[in-house]
Design a protein around this motif. Structure first.
Motif, PDB file in Angstrom:
ATOM      1  N   LYS A  23     -42.727  69.137  89.807  1.00 42.86           N
ATOM      2  CA  LYS A  23     -43.222  70.535  90.256  1.00 42.86           C
ATOM      3  C   LYS A  23     -44.572  69.915  91.375  1.00 42.86           C
ATOM      4  N   ILE A  24     -44.280  70.767  92.977  1.00 42.19           N
ATOM      5  CA  ILE A  24     -45.601  70.264  93.473  1.00 42.19           C
ATOM      6  C   ILE A  24     -45.969  71.883  94.191  1.00 42.19           C
ATOM      7  N   PHE A  25     -47.507  72.262  94.293  1.00 43.55           N
ATOM      8  CA  PHE A  25     -47.660  73.239  94.896  1.00 43.55           C
ATOM      9  C   PHE A  25     -48.654  72.569  96.329  1.00 43.55           C
ATOM     10  N   ALA A  26     -48.755  73.152  97.223  1.00 45.89           N
ATOM     11  CA  ALA A  26     -49.552  72.941  98.680  1.00 45.89           C
ATOM     12  C   ALA A  26     -51.366  73.820  98.295  1.00 45.89           C
ATOM     13  N   GLN A  27     -51.924  73.018  98.119  1.00 46.03           N
ATOM     14  CA  GLN A  27     -53.326  74.445  98.240  1.00 46.03           C
ATOM     15  C   GLN A  27     -53.773  74.244  99.212  1.00 46.03           C
ATOM     16  N   LEU A  28     -53.539  75.645 100.273  1.00 43.94           N
ATOM     17  CA  LEU A  28     -53.921  75.972 101.264  1.00 43.94           C
ATOM     18  C   LEU A  28     -55.543  76.043 101.593  1.00 43.94           C
ATOM     19  N   TRP A  29     -56.185  75.324 102.841  1.00 38.93           N
ATOM     20  CA  TRP A  29     -57.470  75.886 102.787  1.00 38.93           C
ATOM     21  C   TRP A  29     -58.309  75.626 104.095  1.00 38.93           C
ATOM     22  N   HIS A  30     -59.488  76.268 103.776  1.00 39.67           N
ATOM     23  CA  HIS A  30     -59.842  76.181 105.194  1.00 39.67           C
ATOM     24  C   HIS A  30     -61.333  76.948 104.372  1.00 39.67           C
ATOM     25  N   THR A  31     -62.237  75.677 105.261  1.00 37.04           N
ATOM     26  CA  THR A  31     -63.293  75.885 104.568  1.00 37.04           C
ATOM     27  C   THR A  31     -64.565  77.075 104.990  1.00 37.04           C
ATOM     28  N   GLY A  32     -64.271  77.440 106.124  1.00 36.49           N
ATOM     29  CA  GLY A  32     -65.169  78.265 106.508  1.00 36.49           C
ATOM     30  C   GLY A  32     -66.803  78.011 106.708  1.00 36.49           C
TER      31      GLY A  32
ATOM     32  N   ASP B 111     -52.352  81.280 111.343  1.00 33.91           N
ATOM     33  CA  ASP B 111     -52.574  79.523 110.967  1.00 33.91           C
ATOM     34  C   ASP B 111     -52.263  79.427 109.594  1.00 33.91           C
ATOM     35  N   PHE B 112     -53.080  80.293 108.831  1.00 35.85           N
ATOM     36  CA  PHE B 112     -52.723  80.436 106.917  1.00 35.85           C
ATOM     37  C   PHE B 112     -51.009  80.174 106.663  1.00 35.85           C
ATOM     38  N   SER B 113     -50.436  81.113 107.543  1.00 35.49           N
ATOM     39  CA  SER B 113     -48.703  81.652 107.628  1.00 35.49           C
ATOM     40  C   SER B 113     -48.289  79.766 108.027  1.00 35.49           C
ATOM     41  N   GLN B 114     -48.416  79.562 108.927  1.00 29.75           N
ATOM     42  CA  GLN B 114     -47.591  78.752 109.786  1.00 29.75           C
ATOM     43  C   GLN B 114     -48.253  77.098 108.122  1.00 29.75           C
ATOM     44  N   ALA B 115     -49.293  77.252 108.046  1.00 34.78           N
ATOM     45  CA  ALA B 115     -49.507  75.856 107.170  1.00 34.78           C
ATOM     46  C   ALA B 115     -48.517  76.093 105.754  1.00 34.78           C
ATOM     47  N   ALA B 116     -48.308  77.404 105.499  1.00 32.64           N
ATOM     48  CA  ALA B 116     -47.569  77.731 104.559  1.00 32.64           C
ATOM     49  C   ALA B 116     -46.030  77.183 104.136  1.00 32.64           C
ATOM     50  N   ALA B 117     -45.827  77.420 105.558  1.00 35.13           N
ATOM     51  CA  ALA B 117     -43.879  77.534 106.353  1.00 35.13           C
ATOM     52  C   ALA B 117     -43.930  75.548 106.582  1.00 35.13           C
ATOM     53  N   ASN B 118     -45.323  75.319 106.937  1.00 35.40           N
ATOM     54  CA  ASN B 118     -44.915  73.970 107.015  1.00 35.40           C
ATOM     55  C   ASN B 118     -45.327  73.116 105.626  1.00 35.40           C
ATOM     56  N   ALA B 119     -45.623  73.763 104.874  1.00 34.52           N
ATOM     57  CA  ALA B 119     -45.621  72.721 103.296  1.00 34.52           C
ATOM     58  C   ALA B 119     -44.499  72.932 102.844  1.00 34.52           C
ATOM     59  N   ILE B 120     -43.158  74.576 102.506  1.00 34.95           N
ATOM     60  CA  ILE B 120     -42.321  74.419 102.623  1.00 34.95           C
ATOM     61  C   ILE B 120     -41.826  73.148 103.266  1.00 34.95           C
ATOM     62  N   ASP B 121     -41.985  73.197 104.725  1.00 33.78           N
ATOM     63  CA  ASP B 121     -40.604  71.971 105.337  1.00 33.78           C
ATOM     64  C   ASP B 121     -41.141  70.558 104.834  1.00 33.78           C
ATOM     65  N   ALA B 122     -42.837  70.524 104.125  1.00 33.09           N
ATOM     66  CA  ALA B 122     -42.730  69.411 103.318  1.00 33.09           C
ATOM     67  C   ALA B 122     -42.411  68.786 102.018  1.00 33.09           C
ATOM     68  N   GLY B 123     -41.744  69.880 101.883  1.00 35.92           N
ATOM     69  CA  GLY B 123     -40.743  69.868 100.131  1.00 35.92           C
ATOM     70  C   GLY B 123     -41.213  70.461  99.013  1.00 35.92           C
ATOM     71  N   PHE B 124     -42.649  70.401  99.481  1.00 35.87           N
ATOM     72  CA  PHE B 124     -43.449  71.850  98.635  1.00 35.87           C
ATOM     73  C   PHE B 124     -42.782  72.464  97.900  1.00 35.87           C
ATOM     74  N   ASP B 125     -43.129  73.069  96.642  1.00 40.34           N
ATOM     75  CA  ASP B 125     -41.841  73.934  95.797  1.00 40.34           C
ATOM     76  C   ASP B 125     -43.299  75.539  96.028  1.00 40.34           C
ATOM     77  N   GLY B 126     -43.765  75.745  96.484  1.00 46.11           N
ATOM     78  CA  GLY B 126     -44.780  76.719  96.715  1.00 46.11           C
ATOM     79  C   GLY B 126     -46.514  76.473  97.085  1.00 46.11           C
ATOM     80  N   VAL B 127     -47.102  77.032  97.828  1.00 42.23           N
ATOM     81  CA  VAL B 127     -48.147  77.086  97.747  1.00 42.23           C
ATOM     82  C   VAL B 127     -49.407  78.321  97.294  1.00 42.23           C
TER      83      VAL B 127
END
Ligand code: FNR
Ligand code: 8K6
Length: 347
Positions: A96-105, A155-171
């Protein structure tokens, strides 16, 4: 007596992990020039599918979040497709794999995305030069406007939706280690006097908005969070930060996320204003599933779980050195020691 590491664990109705060993998120700077995962990355993650959960290296939600070379993204169709190869390979190996969603500011640099400025809570620059890019110094960031903060949430929310599209189990929302969300949570980097600064409620407003947007978009069962109440990396802690996290942790607990993850490199570090280690502080203020991390061996991690200090054990550097970490630990075989030269290659 490491048996407790190998017990399956039910996180919620959606997710059950086959053991308690979590692969910590590890930036490797190995994506291609379009920030797309490569085949070497597919193989690297697939080799680690026997961990209970892989948390991916930090993944950029958008171009202006980039602060290191060749860190992957999740905001173009090519990047989403590239990650699908990774998630398919991990799933085919039973992981199982989660995507860590990142913006470095403020840790971002316009060098990487050809922009004019970087966004952060306040116009306070990080001192020094970029790791691996010593000729570049950090810039004074532009304080994000309310409209820009709203867009960042979207954009964080869209990236999370993209992660699910990409097959991740979560973020996992990267709210740790001195990057954008964490910059809002510390007085060292947030001197705003509007509704995003000045008080614990205000300083937590943007991180909580990101958490709410993502958990509504993809489900709270699939949403994890990493936080660093102790300022130790990319920013400095301040005794006043304590009140921010005293407020934030119960707010996070109410949201019933999949887990909360300690953000630290060495959990033996003590912070005066937290009265001890970060994991101890977080356990005291948060009763749901907690992932501990930071210089743990299988034995010290198993002992900490047995003592109730946290529930799951994340392993970073030893998993860089030992793709077969779980198998070796289970069989009582010696582990290859990590050293920094191993960062040059994905084994
Ligand atoms: C890290 N760490 C890290 N943390 C994070 O939240 N996102 C990331 O992308 C990275 N990247 C990263 C790269 C490298 C090379 C190292 C060594 C560390 C921190 C990591 O997740 C973990 O907290 C620490 O490595 C401590 O755990 P170990 O290595 O002592 O088991
Ligand atoms: C998230 C991306 C960064 C990639 C670089 C990670 C490099 C890791 C090297 C270890 C550095 C440890 C720093 C710990 C700070 C403790 C300060 C007291």
């Amino acid at each position: 007596m490491l048996d407790n590491l190998f017990n399956p664990v039910v996180l919620n109705d959606t997710l059950t992990l086959k053991n308690r060993i979590i692969m910590a998120p590890l930036t490797r700077c190995m994506s291609d020039d379009h920030l797309v995962p490569t085949q070497a990355m597919v193989d690297y993650y697939a080799r680690r599918a026997d961990t209970g959960l892989i948390i991916s290296e930090a993944i950029l939600i958008r171009a202006d979040g980039q602060g290191y070379p060749h860190t992957p993204g999740l905001f173009t169709p090519e990047q989403i497709n590239g990650w699908r190869n990774v998630t398919d390979a991990v799933h085919n190996n039973g992981g199982k794999i989660f995507a860590q969603l990142w913006h470095t500011g403020r840790v971002a640099h316009p060098f990487f995305f050809g922009g004019e400025y970087v966004l952060a809570p306040s116009a306070i620059a990080l001192e020094g030069t970029l790791p691996r890019m010593r000729e570049l110094t950090y810039t004074v960031p532009k304080p994000a406007t309310k409209a820009e903060i709203k867009q960042l949430v979207a954009d964080f929310s869209q990236a999370a939706a993209n992660a699910i599209d990409a097959g991740f189990d979560g973020v996992e929302i990267h709210g740790a280690n001195g990057y954008l969300l964490d910059q809002f949570l510390h007085f060292n980097t947030n001197v705003r006097d509007d509704e995003f600064g000045g008080t614990p409620e205000n300083m937590a407003r943007f991180p909580l908005a990101v958490i709410d947007a993502i958990s509504q978009r993809i489900g709270r069962d699939r949403t994890g969070l990493r936080l660093s109440p102790g300022g130790y990396f990319n920013l400095e802690g301040d005794a006043r930060d304590r009140a921010v996290f005293d407020y934030l942790l119960p707010e996070v607990e109410k949201r019933c996320l999949a887990y909360l993850h300690v953000g630290i490199f060495d959990d033996s570090m003590n912070f005066d204003y937290l009265n001890g280690s970060v994991s101890h502080y977080m356990r005291t203020h948060y009763q749901r599933t907690l992932i501990g991390v930071g210089c743990y061996s299988p034995q010290s991690g198993s002992d900490a779980i047995a003592a109730g200090e946290f529930d799951l054990l994340a392993i970073g550097r030893p998993l860089i050195a030992n793709p077969d970490y779980v198998k070796k630990v289970q069989a009582g075989q010696p582990l290859t020691p990590y050293d920094d030269t191993m960062l040059a290659q994905l084994i």
